[in-house]
Scaffold this motif. Structure first.
Motif, PDB file in Angstrom:
ATOM      1  N   PRO A 205     -36.736  22.818 -33.929  1.00 43.54           N
ATOM      2  CA  PRO A 205     -35.706  22.659 -34.890  1.00 43.54           C
ATOM      3  C   PRO A 205     -34.340  22.586 -34.234  1.00 43.54           C
ATOM      4  CG  PRO A 205     -37.336  24.321 -35.594  1.00 43.54           C
ATOM      5  CD  PRO A 205     -37.394  24.080 -34.028  1.00 43.54           C
ATOM      6  N   GLY A 206     -33.663  21.704 -34.863  1.00 43.23           N
ATOM      7  CA  GLY A 206     -32.202  21.287 -34.391  1.00 43.23           C
ATOM      8  C   GLY A 206     -32.379  20.473 -33.128  1.00 43.23           C
ATOM      9  N   VAL A 207     -33.285  19.853 -32.932  1.00 45.50           N
ATOM     10  CA  VAL A 207     -33.187  18.815 -31.672  1.00 45.50           C
ATOM     11  C   VAL A 207     -33.736  17.599 -32.166  1.00 45.50           C
ATOM     12  CG1 VAL A 207     -34.210  18.402 -29.476  1.00 45.50           C
ATOM     13  CG2 VAL A 207     -33.428  20.740 -29.868  1.00 45.50           C
ATOM     14  N   PHE A 208     -33.038  16.469 -31.689  1.00 46.19           N
ATOM     15  CA  PHE A 208     -33.349  15.092 -31.896  1.00 46.19           C
ATOM     16  C   PHE A 208     -34.775  14.855 -31.476  1.00 46.19           C
ATOM     17  CE2 PHE A 208     -33.638  10.398 -30.933  1.00 46.19           C
ATOM     18  CZ  PHE A 208     -33.134   9.994 -31.951  1.00 46.19           C
ATOM     19  N   VAL A 209     -35.793  14.232 -32.191  1.00 45.78           N
ATOM     20  CA  VAL A 209     -37.017  13.831 -32.151  1.00 45.78           C
ATOM     21  C   VAL A 209     -37.124  12.473 -31.360  1.00 45.78           C
ATOM     22  CG1 VAL A 209     -39.344  13.370 -33.290  1.00 45.78           C
ATOM     23  CG2 VAL A 209     -37.729  15.209 -33.982  1.00 45.78           C
ATOM     24  N   PRO A 210     -37.640  12.295 -30.376  1.00 41.47           N
ATOM     25  CA  PRO A 210     -37.838  11.082 -29.475  1.00 41.47           C
ATOM     26  C   PRO A 210     -38.494  10.046 -30.610  1.00 41.47           C
ATOM     27  CG  PRO A 210     -39.060  12.651 -28.799  1.00 41.47           C
ATOM     28  CD  PRO A 210     -38.328  13.505 -29.527  1.00 41.47           C
ATOM     29  N   ARG A 211     -38.172   8.836 -30.666  1.00 39.39           N
ATOM     30  CA  ARG A 211     -38.650   7.644 -31.449  1.00 39.39           C
ATOM     31  C   ARG A 211     -39.486   6.998 -30.339  1.00 39.39           C
ATOM     32  NH1 ARG A 211     -35.508  11.027 -34.339  1.00 39.39           N
ATOM     33  NH2 ARG A 211     -34.318   9.943 -35.922  1.00 39.39           N
ATOM     34  N   ARG A 212     -40.711   6.445 -31.092  1.00 38.19           N
ATOM     35  CA  ARG A 212     -41.610   5.582 -30.392  1.00 38.19           C
ATOM     36  C   ARG A 212     -40.759   4.324 -29.845  1.00 38.19           C
ATOM     37  NH1 ARG A 212     -45.789   1.544 -31.667  1.00 38.19           N
ATOM     38  NH2 ARG A 212     -47.078   1.321 -29.856  1.00 38.19           N
ATOM     39  N   ARG A 213     -39.875   3.783 -30.502  1.00 40.12           N
ATOM     40  CA  ARG A 213     -39.212   2.711 -30.057  1.00 40.12           C
ATOM     41  C   ARG A 213     -38.468   2.693 -28.836  1.00 40.12           C
ATOM     42  NH1 ARG A 213     -35.576   4.586 -33.976  1.00 40.12           N
ATOM     43  NH2 ARG A 213     -36.526   3.517 -35.569  1.00 40.12           N
TER      44      ARG A 213
ATOM     45  N   ALA B 255     -32.178  -7.093 -23.887  1.00 42.71           N
ATOM     46  CA  ALA B 255     -33.920  -7.114 -24.149  1.00 42.71           C
ATOM     47  C   ALA B 255     -34.227  -6.592 -25.512  1.00 42.71           C
ATOM     48  CB  ALA B 255     -34.437  -5.966 -22.927  1.00 42.71           C
ATOM     49  N   VAL B 256     -35.383  -7.201 -25.935  1.00 43.52           N
ATOM     50  CA  VAL B 256     -35.560  -6.851 -27.497  1.00 43.52           C
ATOM     51  C   VAL B 256     -37.274  -7.012 -27.367  1.00 43.52           C
ATOM     52  CG1 VAL B 256     -36.109  -8.054 -29.799  1.00 43.52           C
ATOM     53  CG2 VAL B 256     -33.961  -8.387 -28.423  1.00 43.52           C
ATOM     54  N   SER B 257     -37.718  -6.059 -28.123  1.00 42.86           N
ATOM     55  CA  SER B 257     -39.222  -5.551 -28.449  1.00 42.86           C
ATOM     56  C   SER B 257     -39.356  -5.800 -29.750  1.00 42.86           C
ATOM     57  CB  SER B 257     -39.850  -4.237 -28.026  1.00 42.86           C
ATOM     58  OG  SER B 257     -41.154  -4.237 -28.507  1.00 42.86           O
ATOM     59  N   GLU B 258     -39.843  -6.777 -30.374  1.00 45.79           N
ATOM     60  CA  GLU B 258     -40.206  -6.980 -31.637  1.00 45.79           C
ATOM     61  C   GLU B 258     -41.332  -6.020 -32.184  1.00 45.79           C
ATOM     62  OE1 GLU B 258     -41.399 -11.415 -32.469  1.00 45.79           O
ATOM     63  OE2 GLU B 258     -39.119 -11.859 -31.750  1.00 45.79           O
ATOM     64  N   GLU B 259     -42.088  -5.660 -31.273  1.00 42.85           N
ATOM     65  CA  GLU B 259     -43.080  -4.942 -31.696  1.00 42.85           C
ATOM     66  C   GLU B 259     -42.879  -3.631 -32.045  1.00 42.85           C
ATOM     67  OE1 GLU B 259     -47.306  -2.706 -29.871  1.00 42.85           O
ATOM     68  OE2 GLU B 259     -46.242  -4.137 -28.433  1.00 42.85           O
ATOM     69  N   LEU B 260     -41.901  -3.043 -31.496  1.00 40.14           N
ATOM     70  CA  LEU B 260     -41.289  -1.748 -31.612  1.00 40.14           C
ATOM     71  C   LEU B 260     -40.034  -1.826 -32.287  1.00 40.14           C
ATOM     72  CD1 LEU B 260     -42.020  -0.075 -28.119  1.00 40.14           C
ATOM     73  CD2 LEU B 260     -43.187   0.324 -30.181  1.00 40.14           C
ATOM     74  N   TYR B 261     -39.472  -2.906 -32.670  1.00 39.52           N
ATOM     75  CA  TYR B 261     -38.261  -3.157 -33.460  1.00 39.52           C
ATOM     76  C   TYR B 261     -37.028  -2.398 -32.477  1.00 39.52           C
ATOM     77  CZ  TYR B 261     -41.124  -4.133 -37.156  1.00 39.52           C
ATOM     78  OH  TYR B 261     -42.144  -4.849 -38.171  1.00 39.52           O
ATOM     79  N   ALA B 262     -37.126  -2.622 -31.186  1.00 39.97           N
ATOM     80  CA  ALA B 262     -36.390  -1.902 -30.363  1.00 39.97           C
ATOM     81  C   ALA B 262     -35.450  -2.889 -29.556  1.00 39.97           C
ATOM     82  CB  ALA B 262     -37.144  -0.972 -29.282  1.00 39.97           C
ATOM     83  N   ASN B 263     -34.119  -2.491 -29.309  1.00 36.15           N
ATOM     84  CA  ASN B 263     -33.129  -3.388 -28.735  1.00 36.15           C
ATOM     85  C   ASN B 263     -32.345  -2.491 -27.544  1.00 36.15           C
ATOM     86  OD1 ASN B 263     -33.105  -5.781 -30.961  1.00 36.15           O
ATOM     87  ND2 ASN B 263     -32.827  -3.793 -32.138  1.00 36.15           N
ATOM     88  N   VAL B 264     -32.471  -3.003 -26.435  1.00 35.87           N
ATOM     89  CA  VAL B 264     -31.785  -2.339 -25.358  1.00 35.87           C
ATOM     90  C   VAL B 264     -30.721  -3.319 -24.699  1.00 35.87           C
ATOM     91  CG1 VAL B 264     -32.292  -0.851 -22.979  1.00 35.87           C
ATOM     92  CG2 VAL B 264     -33.871  -0.986 -25.011  1.00 35.87           C
ATOM     93  N   VAL B 265     -29.813  -2.565 -24.294  1.00 33.89           N
ATOM     94  CA  VAL B 265     -28.520  -3.305 -23.434  1.00 33.89           C
ATOM     95  C   VAL B 265     -28.751  -2.816 -21.993  1.00 33.89           C
ATOM     96  CG1 VAL B 265     -26.477  -3.821 -23.043  1.00 33.89           C
ATOM     97  CG2 VAL B 265     -27.248  -3.462 -25.397  1.00 33.89           C
ATOM     98  N   ILE B 266     -28.984  -3.652 -21.085  1.00 35.19           N
ATOM     99  CA  ILE B 266     -29.267  -3.156 -19.672  1.00 35.19           C
ATOM    100  C   ILE B 266     -28.040  -3.744 -18.667  1.00 35.19           C
ATOM    101  CG2 ILE B 266     -30.757  -3.384 -17.661  1.00 35.19           C
ATOM    102  CD1 ILE B 266     -32.824  -4.182 -20.066  1.00 35.19           C
ATOM    103  N   GLY B 267     -27.400  -2.819 -18.342  1.00 40.82           N
ATOM    104  CA  GLY B 267     -26.431  -3.222 -17.059  1.00 40.82           C
ATOM    105  C   GLY B 267     -26.656  -2.809 -15.783  1.00 40.82           C
ATOM    106  N   VAL B 268     -26.119  -3.606 -14.765  1.00 39.45           N
ATOM    107  CA  VAL B 268     -26.523  -3.524 -13.463  1.00 39.45           C
ATOM    108  C   VAL B 268     -25.469  -3.285 -12.732  1.00 39.45           C
ATOM    109  CG1 VAL B 268     -27.780  -4.241 -11.567  1.00 39.45           C
ATOM    110  CG2 VAL B 268     -28.924  -4.528 -13.715  1.00 39.45           C
ATOM    111  N   ARG B 269     -25.235  -2.299 -11.943  1.00 39.44           N
ATOM    112  CA  ARG B 269     -23.863  -2.463 -10.855  1.00 39.44           C
ATOM    113  C   ARG B 269     -24.070  -3.397  -9.874  1.00 39.44           C
ATOM    114  NH1 ARG B 269     -21.632   2.348  -6.606  1.00 39.44           N
ATOM    115  NH2 ARG B 269     -20.290   0.793  -5.456  1.00 39.44           N
TER     116      ARG B 269
END
Length: 276
Positions: free
Chosen positions: A87-95, A261-275
């Motif tokens: 309790p009180g901790v953020f639950v990890p999402r499948r996305r 990057a986008v996953s339509e299946e998981l409704y997930a959007n991720v920004v990726i930055g490389v040094r």
């Protein structure tokens, strides 16, 4: 974060354990009456975890009151792992499994991984479960999250640190991080009240509220990441589709070579930055 499947918080869950019918059909009916969308699946998980009718009754009552199922069970499934939550901790999402997959694709040989804004430490644990011999660190500003994360990363020799973003990290990590995964809060402040009750009422505000446009924490992470990343190291942050242009801009302003990057299946959007 974007909404999770929810249950109504109006049910009192007041049935006494002495009269509780712990048959699968009855548990499903009780959960469905409380508004649980996936009542059959939840009933199966609760009954498999409960050590008897009394515990099953207590677990059903807690779930019917609106407590997230993962808090009722004490764990969440994430990337094939059973992640301890409390309790009180953020639950990890499948996305967020998409962020893990993108990190592994971008840096399959990473030797140092940091899970920033770690919550339960699920992302760090999932990465360490695949990467061989990785040095793992998790960090969060919330002491309850740090305690929970320690339980999940310790199995991989990981360390959990308390503090505000990069201030929490050991200074010897500067310039060495191969994967910097930051599942930052990105719900705009005015939209937090629109979240399902199980997120709004049972998860820490600091893990949900991303400020005016939802990108306050993301911008701070993007601005500071370059000096912590190893050459070729990557920063990955989850965001929403509508926030993507501003998030990409923040990454580029921080000196990172950036893609989205986008996953339509998981409704997930991720920004990726490389040094570079």
């Amino acid at each position: 974060m974007p909404p999770r499947s929810s249950s109504s918080s109006s049910s009192s869950g007041s049935s006494s354990s002495s009269s509780f019918d712990s048959s699968p059909a009855s548990v499903v009916a009780a959960l469905r009456a409380a508004g649980c969308v996936f009542a059959e699946d939840e009933a199966r998980l609760i009954l498999s975890a409960a050590r008897g009718p009394a515990e099953a009754a207590a677990m059903v009552a807690r779930r019917a009151s609106g407590l997230p199922l993962e808090h009722v069970l004490g764990w969440a499934e994430f990337s094939g792992l059973r992640i301890a939550v409390e309790p009180g901790v953020f639950v990890p999402r499948r996305r967020t499994e998409f962020l893990v997959a993108e990190a592994l694709a971008q840096a399959p040989d990473a030797s140092v991984v940091v899970d920033l804004c770690c919550g339960s430490g699920a992302v760090g644990a999932a990465l360490a479960a695949v990467l061989t011999g990785v040095e793992l660190h998790a960090a969060d500003i919330d002491p309850v999250a740090v305690r929970c994360a320690h339980r999940n990363v310790a199995a991989y020799g990981g360390h959990a640190h308390e503090g505000d973003l990069f201030d929490a990290l050991p200074t010897d990590l500067r310039g060495r991080i191969g994967v910097l995964a930051a599942n930052v809060p990105y719900v705009p402040t005015e939209e937090v009240g629109l979240l399902p009750p199980e997120a709004r009422d049972h998860e820490p505000l600091v893990a949900l509220d991303g400020g005016g446009d939802g990108l306050d924490v993301l911008r701070r992470v993007a601005a500071g990441a370059l000096e912590w990343l190893a050459p070729g190291g990557c920063l990955l942050v989850e965001t929403s589709e509508r926030q993507a242009p501003a998030a990409v801009e923040a990454f580029e302003a921080g000196g990172l070579v950036t893609r989205f990057a986008v996953s339509e299946e998981l409704y997930a959007n991720v920004v990726i930055g490389v040094r570079p």
